[in-house]
Each structure stands twice: as structure tokens, then as C-alpha cells.
Design a protein around this motif. Structure first.
Motif, mmCIF file in Angstrom:
data_model
loop_
_atom_site.group_PDB
_atom_site.id
_atom_site.type_symbol
_atom_site.label_atom_id
_atom_site.label_comp_id
_atom_site.label_asym_id
_atom_site.label_seq_id
_atom_site.Cartn_x
_atom_site.Cartn_y
_atom_site.Cartn_z
ATOM 1 N N GLU A 74 0.806 -1.114 -0.017
ATOM 2 C CA GLU A 74 -0.051 0.036 -0.028
ATOM 3 C C GLU A 74 0.661 1.179 -0.076
ATOM 4 N N ASP A 120 4.995 1.362 2.876
ATOM 5 C CA ASP A 120 3.831 1.159 3.827
ATOM 6 C C ASP A 120 4.069 0.635 5.158
ATOM 7 N N THR A 162 6.099 -2.187 5.656
ATOM 8 C CA THR A 162 6.040 -3.719 6.000
ATOM 9 C C THR A 162 7.017 -4.112 4.980
ATOM 10 N N VAL A 203 3.279 -10.996 5.766
ATOM 11 C CA VAL A 203 3.417 -9.578 6.105
ATOM 12 C C VAL A 203 3.971 -9.267 7.166
ATOM 13 N N PRO A 209 4.968 -5.929 9.826
ATOM 14 C CA PRO A 209 4.835 -4.634 9.959
ATOM 15 C C PRO A 209 5.977 -4.349 10.664
#
Lengths: 93, 325
Positions: free
Chosen positions: B157, B179, B181, B195, B197
Motif C-alpha cells: 500500500e 507502507d 511492511t 506480511v 509490519p
């Protein structure tokens, strides 16, 4: 040919704000003005085939070594990959 | 020279006048050969230049240079042909070059709709694949003999800054993004596998440990490097602090499981051993602008190349890497 560089300065570095010329170029581009000395070649693909390779691929330094656990306190042994069939739930960013 | 600050041995430099270096990579075939992707005007305007350099005891000279119509942001060498390399550019394209053919690129692959900041050729023996990462938030998979992408990976994103193949897991690559990540992908499935973060800031770079297939490192705008074990991504396995501005690129050592290098907008290159209680081994301060490119030689143990917006490419052996372990 070789262009020897000046030895690195030993003076303390200032805070790395973008240099004046970086800001000036940004300003020129954003205002739609010409940047002096801009080089815009018109390069296109030749679509030629690559020159044939004559050298054998060299093994990487880590090839031949097992992907073993590096020494680290508190880690459990075992070399199984983490990418199992079920993907982890994506975290929201 | 010894000590923790600045003491690089046998440092050599090459200036690219009017060009700002974004990436360097040593040839996997030829020990003295180094490619540098650079842009005119910091990559904001103007053209790009791919400089292929030759380094030996006497110094660094230019073997060949190629111009492109837009700034070049990354470079990767072929793993099956010593003449071939790929660059990625501000106009959304990849270029395939042949160092023995000076007239221009063999092929141009334009599909991304924004700047392509990252390109990487697969490291595993059984594949010849290229992955690209773009500001258009997608990664693309390419067979270098085919002009069109094989697959597009969507999910990020934010801007993708880095896409790097695993050196151990065939068809697996990691991506680092604005984004915040780190994502792990498998070419057999278009959806993301993992994913992470990783930071509360844009992640500008990532790399895989060469001796532990589950371990990666990220470098971010928060000035830190963090290590990630894919078997438990909830917290980092290490957190390296020291840089005073964004970390621009991170590379794991080709020779040691726990050694890393990083370069930063703080102009420095730092060397770390995450297995030590004081992991920062050495800080090299020999640039006067953002230091963007970094690579560690696969052939000459301890040799490092970097490049910065001060127009300089440097090749050197930092004291902390000089003695074989």
C-alpha cells in the motif's frame, strides 16, 4: 580514466539537509522551467542477442555450506523453512 | 588502520561527473568488475548512466558506460552471462545491457507506471528470473529472455523500495515498502505469503542472511536495522541503532552469518555483527552526500563498494572485515 578523489574531510559533518542545488533543481522542475545542462539522449533497444557467455558460473561463498543455524543465544535448533502451506494472516499496516 | 571510526584500508575512488550514484553491484563472474547505476540531477531530471568499472591494485578505471533516457536507480548482474546486466529507471522501465555491445541496451521492458527503484536477478541455481519493485506499489517477475512480465504482485500500500531474491529458497523474494511492511512472496502464488509490519517508518531496504534461510534484515527511515526470523515475526531478533538518518541500503555479508553492512542519508557506511553485545563494528565516513549504493564482494573477502550523491564510487576494505574469521 581514473579521477582520483580528494581525501575525505575530517571536519564534523553538518546536518544533511538537501544541498542547495538539489532544492534548486526540484524548484525548477516543479515550476516547469528548463534545467540547465540537462542531457536527454534518445536511446532505444537494439534487440540484438547477448554476447555468448564463456565463463562458468562461480559458486557463491555460502553454497556447499548447509543453511545451518548461526550461533545465537535463546534460539531453538532446527532448520525447517518458515514458509509453510498456510500463509500468516496479513497484519493491518 | 584500526579503530571503530573511519579507518578504511586501501580506499580507491572514481568520480562520475554530473551523476549521482544510486546503486553498485560487483560482478558475480569477474572479481574486479563493478556496475554503478546513476542519475543526472539527483534523479529528479535528466538522464541516467550505467558505469561499468574495473578495479585493480592500481586504481579504478571506466570499462564502459551507457546512457539511458531517465535516471537509473538500481542494477543487477546476470547469473548466467558475464556480459549481461539489468538496470531499472525513473521512466518505469528495465533495460538489459551487454558490456560487449556499446551501442545501447539489448532490450527495454516498460510496464511499470512509475519509477522502478529495485531490480534483482535470482541467486538460486535452478532459476534465471528477475524481480522489479516500483513506486507504482507493484513488483513484477520477468524471464530475461522474454520482453513481457510473467506476473505482477500486488498488495503493498505504498512505494516499493527494494525487492530481493532469497539466496536459498527458489522462487522466493522479499519486498520493502513505504507502507512500513516487509513482505515475502512466492512466484507460484500472486498473493503475499508473509506480511511483517517491521517499522513505524518507511522501509527502504531489505536483505536475506546468506547462512540462515529464515533470517532477513530491514533498514528504515527510523534510522534502525531490524532482523526478522520468518518462523516468528512478532518481534525482531535484533535491532541495530547508530545511524542518525534514514538507512538507505542493507547487505548481509557473503562470508559471515552475523555480519552486515548498511549505508545511510547520514553519509556513513556502518558494519555490524549482531551476535555481539556491542554490534557496531565500524563507521566509515568518506562521503559528503546521501550514500545510496552498497555491495560486498563475493570474491575478495572484506572488499566493499559504495556510491553516493557526491558523484563518487568508492572501493575499499574496512578494518573490521580485513582479517578473515
Amino acid at each position: 580514466g581514473v579521477v582520483p578523489a580528494a581525501p575525505p574531510s575530517s571536519a564534523p559533518l553538518p546536518a544533511p539537509a538537501p544541498p542547495a542545488s538539489f532544492s534548486e533543481i526540484l524548484r525548477l522542475v516543479r515550476s516547469g522551467r528548463d534545467v540547465p545542462g540537462l542531457h536527454r539522449p534518445n536511446v532505444t533497444a537494439s534487440l540484438a542477442s547477448p554476447t555468448p557467455s564463456r565463463l562458468a558460473r562461480r559458486p557463491k561463498p555460502w553454497e556447499g555450506a548447509r543453511p545451518a543455524e548461526p550461533p545465537q543465544p535463546g534460539r531453538e535448533p532446527g532448520g525447517s523453512g518458515a514458509l509453510g502451506p498456510a500463509p500468516l494472516t496479513p497484519a493491518s499496516p | 588502520m584500526s579503530g571503530a571510526r573511519g579507518g578504511a584500508r586501501r580506499s580507491q575512488a572514481f568520480r562520475l561527473p554530473g551523476r549521482h550514484g544510486y546503486a553498485v553491484e560487483f560482478s558475480p563472474y569477474l572479481p574486479g568488475r563493478l556496475a554503478c547505476a546513476a542519475a543526472q540531477y539527483y534523479g529528479i531530471a535528466g538522464c541516467g548512466t550505467l558505469a561499468v568499472l574495473e578495479q585493480n591494485e592500481a586504481g579504478i578505471c571506466l570499462f564502459r558506460s551507457f546512457d539511458w533516457n531517465d535516471g537509473l536507480f538500481d542494477v543487477t548482474w546476470s547469473e548466467n552471462n558475464e556480459h549481461v546486466l539489468v538496470t531499472s529507471s525513473g521512466d518505469g522501465a528495465l533495460q538489459i545491457w551487454d558490456t560487449a555491445k556499446p551501442t545501447g541496451p539489448l532490450q527495454v521492458c516498460k510496464e511499470h507506471t512509475q519509477e522502478v527503484y529495485s531490480v534483482d536477478w535470482s541467486q538460486t541455481r535452478g532459476e534465471q528470473l528477475v524481480v522489479s519493485g516500483s513506486w507504482d506499489q507493484t513488483a513484477k517477475l520477468w524471464d530475461p529472455t522474454v520482453g513481457r512480465s510473467l506476473c505482477t504482485f500486488k498488495g503493498h500500500e505504498g512505494i516499493i523500495y527494494s525487492t530481493i531474491w532469497s539466496p536459498h529458497i527458489p522462487g522466493c523474494f522479499a519486498s520493502a515498502s513505504g507502507d512500513q511492511t516487509l513482505r515475502i512472496w512466492d512466484v507460484k502464488t500472486p498473493g503475499v505469503k508473509v506480511v511483517i509490519p517491521g517499522h513505524q517508518a518507511e522501509i527502504l531496504s531489505c536483505d536475506w542472511c546468506k547462512y540462515d534461510e529464515n533470517l532477513l534484515v530491514t533498514g528504515a527511515v527510523d534510522c534502525s536495522l531490524k532482523g526478522w526470523d520468518l518462523r516468528n515475526v512478532r518481534q525482531p531478533v535484533f535491532n541495530l541503532v547508530g545511524h542518525t538518518y534514514a538507512v538507505r541500503r542493507v547487505k548481509f555479508s557473503p562470508f559471515h552469518a552475523t555480519l552486515l553492512a548498511s549505508c545511510s542519508y547520514d553519509f556513513t557506511v556502518r558494519f555490524w555483527d549482531f551476535s555481539k553485545p556491542n554490534p557496531l563494528l565500524e563507521t566509515v565516513e568518506h562521503h559528503t552526500e546521501f550514500t545510496c549504493g552498497l555491495d560486498l564482494s563475493l570474491h575478495n573477502h572484506g572488499q566493499v563498494a559504495d556510491c553516493a550523491w557526491d558523484e563518487l564510487v568508492k572501493i575499499y576494505t574496512p578494518s573490521c572485515l580485513a582479517a578473515p574469521v
